[in-house]
Scaffold this motif. Structure first.
Motif, PDB file in Angstrom:
ATOM      1  N   GLY A 110       0.792  -1.229   0.000  1.00  0.00           N
ATOM      2  CA  GLY A 110       0.000   0.000   0.000  1.00  0.00           C
ATOM      3  C   GLY A 110       0.820   1.274   0.000  1.00  0.00           C
ATOM      4  O   GLY A 110       0.279   2.364  -0.123  1.00  0.00           O
ATOM      5  N   ALA A 111       2.137   1.187   0.095  1.00  0.00           N
ATOM      6  CA  ALA A 111       2.977   2.379   0.189  1.00  0.00           C
ATOM      7  C   ALA A 111       2.975   3.182  -1.106  1.00  0.00           C
ATOM      8  O   ALA A 111       3.097   4.400  -1.073  1.00  0.00           O
ATOM      9  N   ILE A 112       2.829   2.523  -2.247  1.00  0.00           N
ATOM     10  CA  ILE A 112       2.859   3.229  -3.521  1.00  0.00           C
ATOM     11  C   ILE A 112       1.471   3.682  -3.933  1.00  0.00           C
ATOM     12  O   ILE A 112       1.246   4.824  -4.280  1.00  0.00           O
ATOM     13  N   HIS A 113       0.519   2.783  -3.888  1.00  0.00           N
ATOM     14  CA  HIS A 113      -0.804   3.138  -4.404  1.00  0.00           C
ATOM     15  C   HIS A 113      -1.848   3.360  -3.316  1.00  0.00           C
ATOM     16  O   HIS A 113      -3.005   3.585  -3.625  1.00  0.00           O
ATOM     17  N   THR A 150       1.752   4.002 -12.037  1.00  0.00           N
ATOM     18  CA  THR A 150       2.540   5.067 -12.670  1.00  0.00           C
ATOM     19  C   THR A 150       3.401   5.824 -11.668  1.00  0.00           C
ATOM     20  O   THR A 150       4.404   6.419 -12.052  1.00  0.00           O
ATOM     21  N   ALA A 151       3.049   5.782 -10.383  1.00  0.00           N
ATOM     22  CA  ALA A 151       3.864   6.455  -9.362  1.00  0.00           C
ATOM     23  C   ALA A 151       5.264   5.853  -9.293  1.00  0.00           C
ATOM     24  O   ALA A 151       6.201   6.516  -8.845  1.00  0.00           O
ATOM     25  N   LEU A 152       5.425   4.626  -9.748  1.00  0.00           N
ATOM     26  CA  LEU A 152       6.749   3.997  -9.759  1.00  0.00           C
ATOM     27  C   LEU A 152       7.723   4.762 -10.641  1.00  0.00           C
ATOM     28  O   LEU A 152       8.925   4.719 -10.442  1.00  0.00           O
ATOM     29  N   PHE A 153       7.203   5.459 -11.645  1.00  0.00           N
ATOM     30  CA  PHE A 153       8.048   6.110 -12.637  1.00  0.00           C
ATOM     31  C   PHE A 153       8.273   7.597 -12.363  1.00  0.00           C
ATOM     32  O   PHE A 153       8.863   8.283 -13.172  1.00  0.00           O
ATOM     33  N   GLU A 154       7.826   8.093 -11.224  1.00  0.00           N
ATOM     34  CA  GLU A 154       7.980   9.518 -10.922  1.00  0.00           C
ATOM     35  C   GLU A 154       9.443   9.944 -10.861  1.00  0.00           C
ATOM     36  O   GLU A 154       9.786  11.060 -11.204  1.00  0.00           O
ATOM     37  N   GLY A 164      11.740   8.441 -12.569  1.00  0.00           N
ATOM     38  CA  GLY A 164      12.356   8.101 -13.854  1.00  0.00           C
ATOM     39  C   GLY A 164      12.371   6.612 -14.072  1.00  0.00           C
ATOM     40  O   GLY A 164      12.490   5.825 -13.134  1.00  0.00           O
ATOM     41  N   GLU A 165      12.248   6.244 -15.314  1.00  0.00           N
ATOM     42  CA  GLU A 165      12.197   4.842 -15.689  1.00  0.00           C
ATOM     43  C   GLU A 165      13.442   4.079 -15.263  1.00  0.00           C
ATOM     44  O   GLU A 165      13.382   2.891 -14.970  1.00  0.00           O
ATOM     45  N   GLU A 166      14.573   4.755 -15.198  1.00  0.00           N
ATOM     46  CA  GLU A 166      15.824   4.069 -14.848  1.00  0.00           C
ATOM     47  C   GLU A 166      15.847   3.575 -13.401  1.00  0.00           C
ATOM     48  O   GLU A 166      16.682   2.762 -13.031  1.00  0.00           O
ATOM     49  N   GLU A 167      14.941   4.042 -12.573  1.00  0.00           N
ATOM     50  CA  GLU A 167      14.879   3.613 -11.174  1.00  0.00           C
ATOM     51  C   GLU A 167      14.087   2.323 -10.994  1.00  0.00           C
ATOM     52  O   GLU A 167      14.166   1.686  -9.952  1.00  0.00           O
ATOM     53  N   VAL A 168      13.296   1.933 -11.990  1.00  0.00           N
ATOM     54  CA  VAL A 168      12.429   0.765 -11.893  1.00  0.00           C
ATOM     55  C   VAL A 168      13.152  -0.437 -12.493  1.00  0.00           C
ATOM     56  O   VAL A 168      13.781  -0.335 -13.538  1.00  0.00           O
ATOM     57  N   VAL A 169      13.054  -1.576 -11.813  1.00  0.00           N
ATOM     58  CA  VAL A 169      13.666  -2.804 -12.309  1.00  0.00           C
ATOM     59  C   VAL A 169      12.620  -3.910 -12.391  1.00  0.00           C
ATOM     60  O   VAL A 169      11.592  -3.865 -11.725  1.00  0.00           O
ATOM     61  N   VAL A 170      12.926  -4.882 -13.210  1.00  0.00           N
ATOM     62  CA  VAL A 170      12.103  -6.080 -13.340  1.00  0.00           C
ATOM     63  C   VAL A 170      12.878  -7.220 -12.694  1.00  0.00           C
ATOM     64  O   VAL A 170      14.050  -7.433 -13.014  1.00  0.00           O
TER      65      VAL A 170
END
Length: 179
Positions: free
Chosen positions: A11-14, A39-43, A45-51
């Motif tokens: 729940g921390a993100i959404h 979409t808050a994951l990308f605030e 920048g995309e480079e911060e998100v990993v799979v």
């Protein structure tokens, strides 16, 4: 990476969910570029998100749940217009065909949800459909810790998304006319 994936940040993100899950969960997708990403994951920048590539073998099957997005889909597309038994049969039939589930089980679940009028029922009533929902929607929730040794790879989101998009593009062979 030292602690694995934990639902402790649930729940921390959404924030809170319209259809709450019974326990904090880790949200998983079988697609590297899931449409269900917040979409808050990308605030930052995309480079911060990993799979993360996860080895699901050995995870507790009793800890898997349908993703909460399924409940919005059922409520908004299948149950919203149910006014009588005929509507219920039609809604159950559409859903059972889409998810390859037994019609009688879906009809019983839908009737329970309509009669219950309680959003917290969604998780308990639909609990057993998580495999089919993962197959169709490519998302699932896991109410447990995923140990670090289950994390097989870490890939930057941009790279994983690019690979998915390239795999989806038709090749030259796909574009040539049939003889």
């Amino acid at each position: 990476m030292s602690e694995g994936l934990s639902p402790s940040y649930y729940g921390a993100i959404h924030g809170s969910m319209e259809y709450p899950l019974p326990k904090p969960c880790v949200f998983l997708s079988s697609q590297a570029n899931s449409e269900n990403l917040n979409t808050a994951l990308f605030e930052e920048g995309e480079e911060e998100v990993v799979v993360l590539t996860i080895d699901a073998a050995g995870l507790d099957e009793d800890a898997f749940h349908c993703d909460d997005s399924l409940y919005s889909l059922i409520d908004g597309e299948h149950l919203e217009y149910v006014e009588d038994a005929a509507d219920l049969r039609e809604a159950a039939e559409e859903f059972s065909e889409a998810y390859n589930l037994p019609k009688a089980a879906v009809r019983k679940a839908f009737k329970t949800l309509i009669d219950g009028e309680d959003d917290s029922l969604y998780q308990s009533v639909l609990r057993g459909f998580w495999r089919e929902a993962l197959e169709v929607d490519k998302v699932v929730s896991y109410a447990g810790v995923i140990a670090p040794e289950r994390i097989l790879a870490v890939t930057p989101y941009a790279e994983a998304n690019r690979a998915v998009m390239e795999a989806a593009e038709p090749s030259e062979d796909d574009l040539s006319p049939e003889p």
